[in-house]
Design a protein around this motif. Structure first.
Motif, PDB file in Angstrom:
ATOM      1  N   ASN A  47      48.876  21.950  47.470  1.00  8.89           N
ATOM      2  CA  ASN A  47      47.593  21.665  46.841  1.00  8.89           C
ATOM      3  C   ASN A  47      46.741  22.922  46.780  1.00  8.89           C
ATOM      4  O   ASN A  47      47.053  23.937  47.409  1.00  8.89           O
ATOM      5  CB  ASN A  47      46.864  20.522  47.564  1.00  8.89           C
ATOM      6  N   GLU A  48      45.655  22.837  46.027  1.00  6.54           N
ATOM      7  CA  GLU A  48      44.809  24.009  45.841  1.00  6.54           C
ATOM      8  C   GLU A  48      44.197  24.489  47.151  1.00  6.54           C
ATOM      9  O   GLU A  48      44.020  25.687  47.359  1.00  6.54           O
ATOM     10  CB  GLU A  48      43.710  23.720  44.822  1.00  6.54           C
ATOM     11  N   ILE A  67      37.900  33.463  39.821  1.00  5.82           N
ATOM     12  CA  ILE A  67      37.454  34.218  38.650  1.00  5.82           C
ATOM     13  C   ILE A  67      38.255  33.890  37.392  1.00  5.82           C
ATOM     14  O   ILE A  67      37.826  34.222  36.298  1.00  5.82           O
ATOM     15  CB  ILE A  67      37.462  35.746  38.911  1.00  5.82           C
ATOM     16  N   ASP A  68      39.400  33.231  37.534  1.00  9.79           N
ATOM     17  CA  ASP A  68      40.194  32.888  36.357  1.00  9.79           C
ATOM     18  C   ASP A  68      41.137  31.739  36.699  1.00  9.79           C
ATOM     19  O   ASP A  68      41.756  31.739  37.752  1.00  9.79           O
ATOM     20  CB  ASP A  68      41.005  34.104  35.895  1.00  9.79           C
ATOM     21  N   ALA A  69      41.219  30.782  35.772  1.00 13.46           N
ATOM     22  CA  ALA A  69      42.134  29.654  35.958  1.00 13.46           C
ATOM     23  C   ALA A  69      42.945  29.426  34.693  1.00 13.46           C
ATOM     24  O   ALA A  69      43.379  28.321  34.414  1.00 13.46           O
ATOM     25  CB  ALA A  69      41.360  28.399  36.326  1.00 13.46           C
ATOM     26  N   LYS A  82      45.595  30.395  39.478  1.00 11.00           N
ATOM     27  CA  LYS A  82      44.208  30.829  39.613  1.00 11.00           C
ATOM     28  C   LYS A  82      44.177  32.238  40.162  1.00 11.00           C
ATOM     29  O   LYS A  82      45.077  32.665  40.885  1.00 11.00           O
ATOM     30  CB  LYS A  82      43.415  29.899  40.533  1.00 11.00           C
ATOM     31  N   THR A  83      43.098  32.921  39.801  1.00  4.55           N
ATOM     32  CA  THR A  83      42.840  34.257  40.316  1.00  4.55           C
ATOM     33  C   THR A  83      41.576  34.184  41.157  1.00  4.55           C
ATOM     34  O   THR A  83      40.580  33.601  40.731  1.00  4.55           O
ATOM     35  CB  THR A  83      42.650  35.263  39.168  1.00  4.55           C
ATOM     36  N   TRP A  84      41.631  34.751  42.347  1.00  2.35           N
ATOM     37  CA  TRP A  84      40.476  34.785  43.242  1.00  2.35           C
ATOM     38  C   TRP A  84      40.119  36.228  43.559  1.00  2.35           C
ATOM     39  O   TRP A  84      40.974  37.113  43.602  1.00  2.35           O
ATOM     40  CB  TRP A  84      40.786  34.070  44.552  1.00  2.35           C
TER      41      TRP A  84
END
Length: 94
Positions: A47-48, A67-69, A82-84
């Motif tokens: 999970n996330e 910052i990006d999904a 996703k980008t964190w």
């Protein structure tokens, strides 16, 4: 010194990397650079919250901001990416 820590963390994450998502694994680090990490995962296997925890570990325990999904080109539709970005350490003056 910061670069040495980054190299050590990247090596540790690479050593922990399991089977790629495309081959049935839970998650896969697509990119890890200075203060930024992008992870692809299979929501049927993890999970996330767990993936975000891996991003926080990459950031040496600091919290992260998404910052990006955007979807990954060529990846199966059910996979998530996703980008964190690592938050600045409190009291660091940044």
């Amino acid at each position: 010194m910061a670069r040495l820590r980054l190299v050590v963390v990247c090596a540790a994450l690479a050593g922990c990397a399991g089977v790629p998502v495309s081959s049935g694994g839970q998650d896969e680090i697509l990119f890890a650079g200075a203060e930024t990490i992008r992870i692809l995962w299979n929501p049927q296997l993890t999970n996330e919250r767990n993936v975000r925890a891996k991003a926080r570990a990459y950031c040496s325990g600091r919290d992260v901001d998404e910052i990006d999904a955007s979807p990954v080109p060529g990846a199966a539709d059910h996979l998530r990416a996703k980008t964190w970005h690592c938050r600045s350490a409190s009291g660091s003056g940044m």
